[in-house]
Design an enzyme around this catalytic site. Structure first.
Site, PDB file in Angstrom:
ATOM      1  N   GLU A 153      15.220   2.095  -0.297  1.00  0.00           N
ATOM      2  CA  GLU A 153      14.881   2.667   1.006  1.00  0.00           C
ATOM      3  C   GLU A 153      15.908   3.686   1.493  1.00  0.00           C
ATOM      4  O   GLU A 153      15.672   4.393   2.469  1.00  0.00           O
ATOM      5  CB  GLU A 153      14.723   1.562   2.052  1.00  0.00           C
ATOM      6  CG  GLU A 153      16.008   0.862   2.437  1.00  0.00           C
ATOM      7  CD  GLU A 153      15.767  -0.139   3.558  1.00  0.00           C
ATOM      8  OE1 GLU A 153      16.424   0.016   4.612  1.00  0.00           O
ATOM      9  OE2 GLU A 153      14.953  -1.063   3.396  1.00  0.00           O
ATOM     10  N   GLU A 206      -7.223  -3.156   1.698  1.00  0.00           N
ATOM     11  CA  GLU A 206      -8.386  -3.837   2.269  1.00  0.00           C
ATOM     12  C   GLU A 206      -9.508  -2.880   2.646  1.00  0.00           C
ATOM     13  O   GLU A 206     -10.650  -3.301   2.865  1.00  0.00           O
ATOM     14  CB  GLU A 206      -7.970  -4.639   3.513  1.00  0.00           C
ATOM     15  CG  GLU A 206      -7.101  -5.849   3.225  1.00  0.00           C
ATOM     16  CD  GLU A 206      -7.836  -6.964   2.509  1.00  0.00           C
ATOM     17  OE1 GLU A 206      -9.087  -6.910   2.462  1.00  0.00           O
ATOM     18  OE2 GLU A 206      -7.179  -7.873   1.990  1.00  0.00           O
TER      19      GLU A 206
END
Length: 273
Positions: A112, A81
């Protein structure tokens, strides 16, 4: 201090499957209301980290977010953004997720748990001592993130983290740990809920305050935003009208000419001095 995962503690609500929709929504909302107060307690830590980020970015540094699962996706959302909102290059703020771009939409099994891959992912971007790396992990135990921050520390790259457990392994390897303790989730262990909301609020603070400090906002307006759709063009026209006290027609002409709100305002001022 003994490390306890409050994010994994049992919900204080039970028999969720017996609740009406209204009861579910009311109780979720009641829990959500507690999140901003938890974030408020972390403001001093967030402020300290932002001071360091701004200093480094003024010297050409970048900001990296690195995480897994929900935490990784939140970092990518915030990073993505920044260019349209503040008109900055895509390389300024970078989000990395365990498992790569595939993991943005679909979980990549055991990604992960790799303690080395986080550092390898950062190296692809030629991370340096001018940069800041923020690890995001609600649990504070994600190996992918911890391994990356450990290596950053060895290389004198500034580290921070956003976690929702106190005294976590991630906090201990972060130079600037941000701990937002939101407590047990409505659905036990579902850290995409309050913990995810807390992380999003902290990320909003970090990127927005940093960009304002770097001069990417004028007054309260996004004068460097990318004009990528009609809504944003209309917003830009209104900004110019308000700032210069000119007609809509003049504002539209200026925006069309310069294709940037800041440039339109600055060049109009210069022309009429």
């Amino acid at each position: 201090m003994q490390f306890t995962k409050t994010t994994e503690q049992d919900s204080k609500y039970d028999h969720l499957d017996k609740m009406s929709i209204n009861e579910l929504l009311t109780n979720i909302n009641n829990e959500d209301k507690t999140v901003p107060f938890a974030v408020e307690k972390a403001i001093p830590a967030i402020e300290n980290l932002i001071h360091e980020i701004v200093q480094r970015m003024k010297n050409g540094g970048r900001l990296f977010y690195i995480g897994a699962g929900t935490s990784g996706r939140l970092g990518i959302v915030d990073a993505s953004e920044c260019p349209p909102t503040f008109g900055v290059p895509h390389e300024w703020v970078v989000g990395l997720i365990a498992g790569g771009d595939t993991a943005i939409r679909k979980a990549v099994e055991f990604a992960e748990d790799d303690t080395n891959q986080g550092w390898l992912d950062l190296q692809e971007h030629k991370v340096s001592t001018n940069d800041t790396v923020i690890g995001i992990a609600a649990s504070g135990t994600t190996p992918y993130v911890i391994g990356a921050l450990k290596k950053c520390n060895e290389k004198n790259i500034l580290t921070g983290c956003i976690t929702c457990n106190q005294g976590s392994p991630l906090s201990k390897v972060s130079v600037h740990p941000i701990e937002i303790i939101v407590g047990a989730e409505f659905v036990t262990g579902s850290s995409r809920m309050k913990a995810g909301t807390a992380q999003k609020l902290a990320l909003n603070m970090i990127s927005t305050a940093t960009m304002i400090q770097l001069g990417k906002v004028k007054g309260n307006k996004m004068v460097d935003m990318q004009l990528s759709n009609h809504k944003l063009v209309e917003r830009g026209v209104k900004m110019i009208m308000s700032e210069l006290a000119v007609s809509q027609e003049t504002a539209q002409r200026l925006l069309k000419k310069y294709n940037n709100v800041r440039k339109a305002i600055e060049n109009y001022d210069k022309k009429n001095r």
